[in-house]
Motif scaffolding. Sequence first.
Motif, PDB file in Angstrom:
ATOM      1  N   LEU A  64       0.810  -1.216   0.000  1.00  0.00           N
ATOM      2  CA  LEU A  64       0.000   0.000   0.000  1.00  0.00           C
ATOM      3  C   LEU A  64       0.841   1.263   0.000  1.00  0.00           C
ATOM      4  CD1 LEU A  64      -2.850  -0.959   2.483  1.00  0.00           C
ATOM      5  CD2 LEU A  64      -3.018  -0.691   0.003  1.00  0.00           C
ATOM      6  N   LYS A  65       2.041   1.181   0.543  1.00  0.00           N
ATOM      7  CA  LYS A  65       2.889   2.374   0.623  1.00  0.00           C
ATOM      8  C   LYS A  65       3.008   3.049  -0.735  1.00  0.00           C
ATOM      9  CE  LYS A  65       7.145   1.818   2.106  1.00  0.00           C
ATOM     10  NZ  LYS A  65       8.572   1.833   2.449  1.00  0.00           N
ATOM     11  N   PHE A  66       3.312   2.292  -1.747  1.00  0.00           N
ATOM     12  CA  PHE A  66       3.541   2.885  -3.065  1.00  0.00           C
ATOM     13  C   PHE A  66       2.235   3.340  -3.708  1.00  0.00           C
ATOM     14  CE2 PHE A  66       7.034   0.049  -2.075  1.00  0.00           C
ATOM     15  CZ  PHE A  66       8.068   0.964  -2.097  1.00  0.00           C
ATOM     16  N   ARG A  67       1.153   2.634  -3.456  1.00  0.00           N
ATOM     17  CA  ARG A  67      -0.149   3.036  -3.996  1.00  0.00           C
ATOM     18  C   ARG A  67      -0.623   4.338  -3.359  1.00  0.00           C
ATOM     19  NH1 ARG A  67      -1.013   0.295  -8.630  1.00  0.00           N
ATOM     20  NH2 ARG A  67      -0.156  -1.778  -8.318  1.00  0.00           N
ATOM     21  N   VAL A  68      -0.505   4.433  -2.059  1.00  0.00           N
ATOM     22  CA  VAL A  68      -0.976   5.619  -1.348  1.00  0.00           C
ATOM     23  C   VAL A  68      -0.099   6.815  -1.665  1.00  0.00           C
ATOM     24  CG1 VAL A  68      -1.384   6.637   0.927  1.00  0.00           C
ATOM     25  CG2 VAL A  68      -1.997   4.249   0.518  1.00  0.00           C
ATOM     26  N   GLN A 109      -3.492   2.058   9.427  1.00  0.00           N
ATOM     27  CA  GLN A 109      -2.054   2.282   9.577  1.00  0.00           C
ATOM     28  C   GLN A 109      -1.483   2.925   8.320  1.00  0.00           C
ATOM     29  OE1 GLN A 109       0.121  -1.237  10.686  1.00  0.00           O
ATOM     30  NE2 GLN A 109       1.888  -0.056  11.351  1.00  0.00           N
ATOM     31  N   ALA A 110      -1.915   2.481   7.140  1.00  0.00           N
ATOM     32  CA  ALA A 110      -1.430   3.064   5.886  1.00  0.00           C
ATOM     33  C   ALA A 110      -1.836   4.529   5.795  1.00  0.00           C
ATOM     34  CB  ALA A 110      -1.974   2.277   4.697  1.00  0.00           C
ATOM     35  N   THR A 115      -0.085   9.281   4.426  1.00  0.00           N
ATOM     36  CA  THR A 115      -0.760  10.468   3.903  1.00  0.00           C
ATOM     37  C   THR A 115      -0.294  11.685   4.682  1.00  0.00           C
ATOM     38  OG1 THR A 115      -2.673  10.196   5.361  1.00  0.00           O
ATOM     39  CG2 THR A 115      -2.810   9.216   3.158  1.00  0.00           C
ATOM     40  N   GLU A 116      -0.404  12.831   4.034  1.00  0.00           N
ATOM     41  CA  GLU A 116      -0.025  14.081   4.673  1.00  0.00           C
ATOM     42  C   GLU A 116      -1.102  14.456   5.671  1.00  0.00           C
ATOM     43  OE1 GLU A 116       0.582  16.931   1.611  1.00  0.00           O
ATOM     44  OE2 GLU A 116       2.188  15.789   0.701  1.00  0.00           O
ATOM     45  N   SER A 117      -0.703  14.949   6.791  1.00  0.00           N
ATOM     46  CA  SER A 117      -1.676  15.362   7.818  1.00  0.00           C
ATOM     47  C   SER A 117      -2.155  16.768   7.586  1.00  0.00           C
ATOM     48  CB  SER A 117      -1.047  15.255   9.199  1.00  0.00           C
ATOM     49  OG  SER A 117      -0.641  13.925   9.426  1.00  0.00           O
TER      50      SER A 117
END
Length: 117
Positions: A64-68, A109-110, A115-117
């Motif tokens: 998911l890291k790369f997708r998100v 968790q992802a 994602t940017e806060s």
Amino acid sequence: MNGWIYYPHPETKLRHWQPPTTLELLAPRLCGVETGGTIYLCDQGQRIKLIDTVRLRARLLEFLKFRVLASQQTFFEADTLLKRQQWLSTMFPEALQLSEHDLDRVWSQARMLYTES
């Protein structure tokens, strides 16, 4: 002989720790089998599947890291269980072996990590 195979989930057995390789067989008494003995299970219907959920959750999170990161917040827009399952069925079908609870944990968790806060 018919019976049930039970996996004592470690996260629910904090006071009764067992090795993660422990399975329990719920069946009528097996003559000749003693405590600590070894038995072999055969499932001709090939219904038994052992899943290392910790490793699978970690692999999904890494996937998911790369997708998100590529789509940021749009990745989580209109996120429903059904859409998530449909997406996973084409992109990472192995993850559908996880429970809904585990998938929610990985998704949360992802979102928190990537994602940017």
